[in-house]
Scaffold this motif. Sequence first.
Motif, PDB file in Angstrom:
ATOM      1  N   MET A 153       0.760  -1.096  -0.028  1.00 41.89           N
ATOM      2  CA  MET A 153      -0.078  -0.098  -0.117  1.00 41.89           C
ATOM      3  C   MET A 153       0.702   1.168  -0.147  1.00 41.89           C
ATOM      4  N   ARG A 154       2.125   1.112   0.775  1.00 43.06           N
ATOM      5  CA  ARG A 154       2.912   2.418   0.951  1.00 43.06           C
ATOM      6  C   ARG A 154       3.590   2.603  -0.458  1.00 43.06           C
ATOM      7  N   SER A 155       3.637   1.376  -1.233  1.00 45.81           N
ATOM      8  CA  SER A 155       4.283   1.525  -2.654  1.00 45.81           C
ATOM      9  C   SER A 155       3.183   1.961  -3.656  1.00 45.81           C
ATOM     10  N   GLY A 156       1.934   2.466  -3.433  1.00 41.66           N
ATOM     11  CA  GLY A 156       1.105   2.826  -4.366  1.00 41.66           C
ATOM     12  C   GLY A 156      -0.160   1.884  -4.701  1.00 41.66           C
ATOM     13  N   GLY A 157      -0.236   0.692  -4.139  1.00 39.77           N
ATOM     14  CA  GLY A 157      -1.266  -0.160  -4.507  1.00 39.77           C
ATOM     15  C   GLY A 157      -2.618   0.040  -3.692  1.00 39.77           C
ATOM     16  N   ASP A 158      -3.822  -0.024  -4.101  1.00 39.95           N
ATOM     17  CA  ASP A 158      -4.929   0.089  -3.161  1.00 39.95           C
ATOM     18  C   ASP A 158      -4.875  -1.066  -2.540  1.00 39.95           C
ATOM     19  N   PRO A 159      -5.983  -1.244  -1.316  1.00 35.44           N
ATOM     20  CA  PRO A 159      -5.851  -2.312  -0.453  1.00 35.44           C
ATOM     21  C   PRO A 159      -6.105  -3.561  -1.211  1.00 35.44           C
ATOM     22  N   ALA A 160      -7.160  -3.450  -2.034  1.00 35.11           N
ATOM     23  CA  ALA A 160      -7.690  -4.784  -2.606  1.00 35.11           C
ATOM     24  C   ALA A 160      -6.327  -5.511  -3.355  1.00 35.11           C
ATOM     25  N   LEU A 161      -5.659  -4.570  -4.138  1.00 34.80           N
ATOM     26  CA  LEU A 161      -4.507  -5.111  -4.920  1.00 34.80           C
ATOM     27  C   LEU A 161      -3.376  -5.497  -4.072  1.00 34.80           C
ATOM     28  N   ALA A 162      -3.341  -4.732  -2.981  1.00 33.37           N
ATOM     29  CA  ALA A 162      -1.863  -5.120  -1.832  1.00 33.37           C
ATOM     30  C   ALA A 162      -2.118  -6.466  -1.381  1.00 33.37           C
ATOM     31  N   GLU A 163      -3.749  -6.489  -0.950  1.00 32.39           N
ATOM     32  CA  GLU A 163      -4.103  -7.913  -0.354  1.00 32.39           C
ATOM     33  C   GLU A 163      -3.800  -9.328  -1.288  1.00 32.39           C
ATOM     34  N   GLU A 164      -4.250  -8.748  -2.428  1.00 33.73           N
ATOM     35  CA  GLU A 164      -4.130  -9.863  -3.447  1.00 33.73           C
ATOM     36  C   GLU A 164      -2.609 -10.260  -3.740  1.00 33.73           C
ATOM     37  N   CYS A 165      -1.847  -9.172  -3.867  1.00 35.33           N
ATOM     38  CA  CYS A 165      -0.369  -9.454  -4.118  1.00 35.33           C
ATOM     39  C   CYS A 165       0.203 -10.036  -2.610  1.00 35.33           C
ATOM     40  N   ALA A 166      -0.073  -9.716  -1.744  1.00 39.90           N
ATOM     41  CA  ALA A 166       0.246 -10.137  -0.351  1.00 39.90           C
ATOM     42  C   ALA A 166       0.219 -11.774  -0.574  1.00 39.90           C
ATOM     43  N   GLN A 167      -1.033 -11.995  -0.897  1.00 43.27           N
ATOM     44  CA  GLN A 167      -1.385 -13.687  -0.892  1.00 43.27           C
ATOM     45  C   GLN A 167      -0.657 -14.183  -1.915  1.00 43.27           C
ATOM     46  N   GLU A 168      -0.206 -13.623  -3.085  1.00 47.64           N
ATOM     47  CA  GLU A 168       0.602 -14.189  -3.953  1.00 47.64           C
ATOM     48  C   GLU A 168       2.009 -14.195  -3.765  1.00 47.64           C
ATOM     49  N   VAL A 169       2.479 -13.373  -3.028  1.00 46.93           N
ATOM     50  CA  VAL A 169       3.891 -13.103  -2.634  1.00 46.93           C
ATOM     51  C   VAL A 169       3.972 -14.568  -1.226  1.00 46.93           C
ATOM     52  N   MET A 170       2.981 -14.535  -0.622  1.00 43.95           N
ATOM     53  CA  MET A 170       3.369 -15.985   0.390  1.00 43.95           C
ATOM     54  C   MET A 170       3.088 -17.182  -0.308  1.00 43.95           C
ATOM     55  N   ALA A 171       2.359 -17.302  -1.500  1.00 40.58           N
ATOM     56  CA  ALA A 171       2.375 -18.579  -2.004  1.00 40.58           C
ATOM     57  C   ALA A 171       3.346 -18.713  -2.932  1.00 40.58           C
ATOM     58  N   THR A 172       4.288 -17.776  -3.284  1.00 37.59           N
ATOM     59  CA  THR A 172       5.481 -17.848  -4.066  1.00 37.59           C
ATOM     60  C   THR A 172       6.557 -18.142  -3.088  1.00 37.59           C
ATOM     61  N   VAL A 173       6.580 -17.917  -1.939  1.00 38.94           N
ATOM     62  CA  VAL A 173       7.319 -18.117  -0.707  1.00 38.94           C
ATOM     63  C   VAL A 173       7.375 -19.499  -0.718  1.00 38.94           C
ATOM     64  N   TRP A 174       6.253 -20.254  -0.676  1.00 41.01           N
ATOM     65  CA  TRP A 174       6.122 -21.935  -0.467  1.00 41.01           C
ATOM     66  C   TRP A 174       6.700 -22.455  -1.708  1.00 41.01           C
ATOM     67  N   GLN A 175       6.483 -21.818  -2.832  1.00 39.92           N
ATOM     68  CA  GLN A 175       6.955 -22.261  -4.065  1.00 39.92           C
ATOM     69  C   GLN A 175       8.382 -22.242  -4.366  1.00 39.92           C
ATOM     70  N   LYS A 176       9.139 -21.225  -3.789  1.00 42.82           N
ATOM     71  CA  LYS A 176      10.397 -20.821  -4.061  1.00 42.82           C
ATOM     72  C   LYS A 176      11.466 -21.238  -2.906  1.00 42.82           C
ATOM     73  N   SER A 177      10.678 -21.999  -1.736  1.00 41.98           N
ATOM     74  CA  SER A 177      11.436 -22.188  -0.741  1.00 41.98           C
ATOM     75  C   SER A 177      12.637 -22.718  -0.532  1.00 41.98           C
ATOM     76  N   ALA A 178      12.714 -23.786  -1.877  1.00 43.31           N
ATOM     77  CA  ALA A 178      14.241 -24.556  -1.790  1.00 43.31           C
ATOM     78  C   ALA A 178      15.293 -23.487  -2.151  1.00 43.31           C
ATOM     79  N   GLN A 179      14.923 -22.343  -2.610  1.00 42.20           N
ATOM     80  CA  GLN A 179      15.886 -21.434  -2.923  1.00 42.20           C
ATOM     81  C   GLN A 179      16.632 -20.473  -1.828  1.00 42.20           C
TER      82      GLN A 179
END
Lengths: 184, 216
Positions: free
Chosen positions: A43-69
């Motif tokens: 949100m501080r980077s300019g995203g609205d709350p809905a976009l920020a939530e959606e991105c946060a969710q995707e970032v966390m799923a990516t953490v799962w996906q890329k954890s081997a790295q």
Amino acid sequence: MEQTKADTHDWTAVLVRIRDDRDETAFVELFRHFAPRLKAFLMRSGGDPALAEECAQEVMATVWQKSAQFDPARASVATWIFTIARNRRIDALRKQKRPEPEDLPWGPEAEPDQEDQLGLQQDTETLTEAMAALPSKQRDLIEKAYFGDLTHNEIADLTGLPLGTIKSRIRLALQRLRHAMDRK
Amino acid sequence: MTTITHHLTDDLILGYSAGTLPEAVNLIIATHISLCDECRAAIEAQDAVGGAVLDTIGEMPVSDAFLDGALSMIRGGDFAPSPRPIKIAQDAVAPAPLRDYIGGTLDDVKWRPIGMGVKQAILPTSREATARLLFIPAGTAMPDHGHRGLELTLVLQGAFQDDEGCFRRGDIEIADEDLHHTPVADISEDCICLAVTDAPLRLKGLARLAQPFLRI
């Protein structure tokens, strides 16, 4: 929005449980801690709350996906998650790809030892304390740079933080990986 | 790894870590740090500042619906864990980030001649800055030129020399408005570089007439 204190919870151990055991309980724990911070960051980077939530969710799923790295001798969990969030932000807000360096392949023999990991975690804590001790004007500028609020020219005027210790430690960790690669 | 003597500047390291640079500049930095552990370490250290910002920024409430959503994402196929990279396909000349933009190896580059045996290929990035591959025959001098903005040149094969010194594989030259130079490719081998500019070059003489057609 209140500033949160840097916490000393051992997030590395939590992420290693995700990496090695695919532990969903660990994922929930990590999500509850980092998703609200990611939402605030986006949100501080300019995203609205809905976009920020959606991105946060995707970032966390990516953490799962890329954890081997994840290499705990080169990054704290917060640092590693930050890099994923930054790339997601470039993708979502600027509609651009983010070129990343070639991955360094590593096998079990390159597993960092406890001492290297601890050293890096301590350096990271020292850095966070050094940042908290900066005059607020300077700290604001650094934060702005990371929220994408400064142009490249404004960034050029920012004075450096003491990153020498962390850099030498990461340099050693990279040498260890190169060495392990050469032995294959 | 070869010994690299020309490195990134602090402002580029911070800009790459903060994510504020144009795509073409990110590309040349990612390619350089694929070859240079010194600058890779500097950038990963700078990333720790981003981690500290994320750690201390504060919290905005996220509803459990998003946690449930994340759990179904990680149970589905799209976010299946990717394995740790064991061995990468090594290209002799182009590191992975560059191969992504070429869409293959250097053998797949669609070169266009721009005179004196020099060839170029413009890579697809956002328009704020331009990334191009340059092929300069051994011993050839590039046109004498200055810069309106930033010009970054990374050597992938061979070497070139100008007033700033000798640049070999992995070395990056960072030129701005103050530098006027005539790079000359080393005689021993054809030189291949990745070059990024954020404004058109200032050429002297006849080369200027052809400039609009060549997008340099």
